[in-house]
Design an enzyme around this catalytic site. Structure first.
Site, short mmCIF file in Angstrom:
data_model
loop_
_atom_site.label_atom_id
_atom_site.label_comp_id
_atom_site.label_asym_id
_atom_site.label_seq_id
_atom_site.Cartn_x
_atom_site.Cartn_y
_atom_site.Cartn_z
N CYS A 45 -19.29 20.82 14.11
CA CYS A 45 -20.44 21.51 14.72
C CYS A 45 -20.37 23.02 14.50
O CYS A 45 -19.29 23.60 14.40
CB CYS A 45 -20.47 21.19 16.21
SG CYS A 45 -21.85 21.94 17.10
N SER A 47 -20.86 25.28 16.62
CA SER A 47 -20.19 25.97 17.72
C SER A 47 -18.71 26.19 17.40
O SER A 47 -18.14 27.23 17.75
CB SER A 47 -20.32 25.16 19.01
OG SER A 47 -21.67 25.08 19.41
N HIS A 50 -18.35 29.23 15.19
CA HIS A 50 -18.37 30.51 15.89
C HIS A 50 -16.95 30.96 16.24
O HIS A 50 -16.62 32.15 16.16
CB HIS A 50 -19.19 30.41 17.18
CG HIS A 50 -20.68 30.53 16.96
ND1 HIS A 50 -21.26 31.65 16.41
CD2 HIS A 50 -21.70 29.68 17.26
CE1 HIS A 50 -22.57 31.50 16.37
NE2 HIS A 50 -22.86 30.31 16.88
N HIS A 66 -15.52 19.29 19.60
CA HIS A 66 -16.02 18.96 20.94
C HIS A 66 -17.05 17.85 20.90
O HIS A 66 -17.60 17.48 21.95
CB HIS A 66 -16.66 20.21 21.58
CG HIS A 66 -17.84 20.73 20.80
ND1 HIS A 66 -17.69 21.47 19.66
CD2 HIS A 66 -19.18 20.60 21.00
CE1 HIS A 66 -18.88 21.78 19.17
NE2 HIS A 66 -19.80 21.26 19.97
N CYS A 172 -23.24 15.90 21.29
CA CYS A 172 -23.56 17.32 21.21
C CYS A 172 -24.88 17.55 20.49
O CYS A 172 -25.90 17.76 21.12
CB CYS A 172 -22.44 18.11 20.54
SG CYS A 172 -22.78 19.89 20.50
#
Length: 371
Positions: A45, A47, A50, A66, A172
């Site tokens: 993902c 995220s 990041h 996650h 997610c």
């Protein structure tokens, strides 16, 4: 299988190039109210990226990932709703279950969740490395690992017919996109919509918009390949981004969309979003930008035209309610999700998966673990 175990995991130790190392880590057994899940699939993902790019700060070393689905293989004392062998999707926002927001049925709004600090609800971690130093599962999940320990309420049982690769995305990207449409924007049939960004979350938004009966659905991206994927997911139009985007969207939606979604997390496109909606329309911020970046919006114009900005945290999901609902829609054929997966990789290919993401080459890579 209830003692401490050794597992292979993708670990980030702050490498300046954003590289992960696959290491053997120690995972302690589940404590009271916790379960250990054998991970079968984990999504790659944005995220996580990041963190690798240094845009979000987390405790290190971090067990990344996650977005996960797997099988319960051990339960701690006090666990009542799950048993060994259950197929589950993991919710990464592990709300405290005690605050006013949680009591009101809004776990996504809980600000006391320790998962934001990569800790379990009791403020501890079950992870350590070969030298005995503590490890921190990203968002208290650490999905890019052979096994994880999470609270009972964060493991949502689903129908065993849902493939693990698809189930992981429900945790997610799919859940976030679906929730943004159904829970946050509350899109109604025949409303017009525009979606900026055709990655995993953007395509999930488009799929949910089609399910809701929105029309037209305008997908916006800078990649013609991504726009083709958006059309396959249910968009009625694909538009390349550019300075004249607002006028082109207005032409396709009779003056502006009823609702617009930003699914990238770029402050430039977030600032552009209100210009894509009609007076009285809704602009939904779904993508998450780097820490500290500001979005510049003409407040007077926003107020004068009665436009609403909606922040979407995890799609306003109530995982115990929404994950099974999404799974049922998938199994019925109403919400086709298989096309979101563009590559299935092994754990040892995790860096290549992030490199492909950086190049914009894949919709979603999913790490698949052997049985």
């Amino acid at each position: 299988m209830t003692g401490t175990i050794d597992v292979s995991a993708a670990v980030f130790r702050g490498d300046a190039e954003g590289r992960l190392s696959v290491e053997r880590m120690r995972l302690d057994p589940p404590s009271h109210g916790e379960v250990r899940v054998r991970v079968r699939a984990a999504g790659v993902c944005g995220s996580d990226r990041h963190v690798l790019e240094g845009e979000w700060q987390v405790p290190l070393p971090a067990i990344m990932g996650h977005e996960a689905a797997g099988v319960v293989e051990a339960v701690g004392a006090g666990v009542q709703s799950l048993g060994v062998g259950d197929h589950v999707i993991i919710a990464w926002h592990q709300a405290c279950q005690r605050c006013g927001e949680c009591a009101a049925g809004k776990p996504w709004a809980c600000l006391l969740a320790k998962s934001n600090d990569s800790l379990l609800p009791d403020g501890t971690t079950r992870w350590s490395d070969a030298q005995g130093a503590a490890g921190y599962p990203y968002l208290a999940v650490g999905a890019m690992s052979e096994a994880i320990v999470v609270p009972e309420f964060a493991a949502i049982r689903i129908d065993e017919r849902v493939p693990f690769e698809v189930a992981s995305l429900i945790g997610c990207s799919v859940g976030t996109g679906y929730g943004a449409v159904v829970n946050n924007a509350r899109v109604e049939a025949s409303e017009s919509a525009v979606v900026v960004g055709s990655g995993g979350v953007g395509l999930s938004i488009i799929s949910a918009l089609r399910l809701a009966g929105a029309t037209p659905i305008v997908a916006v991206d800078v990649s013609e390949e991504k726009l083709r994927e958006a059309l396959a997911a249910g968009a009625t139009h694909g538009v390349l981004g550019g300075e004249d985007l607002a006028s082109r969207v207005a032409d396709l939606t009779d003056g502006g969309a009823d609702v617009a979604f930003e699914a990238i997390g770029r402050v430039q496109t977030m600032a552009q979003l209100p210009s894509l909606i009609r007076p009285g329309g809704r602009a939904v911020f779904v993508g998450l930008p780097p820490e500290g970046q500001k979005v510049e919006i003409d407040g007077l114009l926003l107020a004068y035209e009665g436009k609403t900005i909606i922040g979407s945290n995890y799609g306003g999901l109530v995982p115990a309610r929404d994950f099974p609902r999404i799974a049922r829609a998938y199994l019925s054929g109403a919400l086709p999700l298989d096309g979101l997966i563009s590559a299935r990789v092994g754990l040892d290919e995790v860096n290549e998966a992030f490199d492909a993401m950086r190049r914009g080459e894949r919709t979603r890579s999913v790490i698949v673990f052997p049985e």
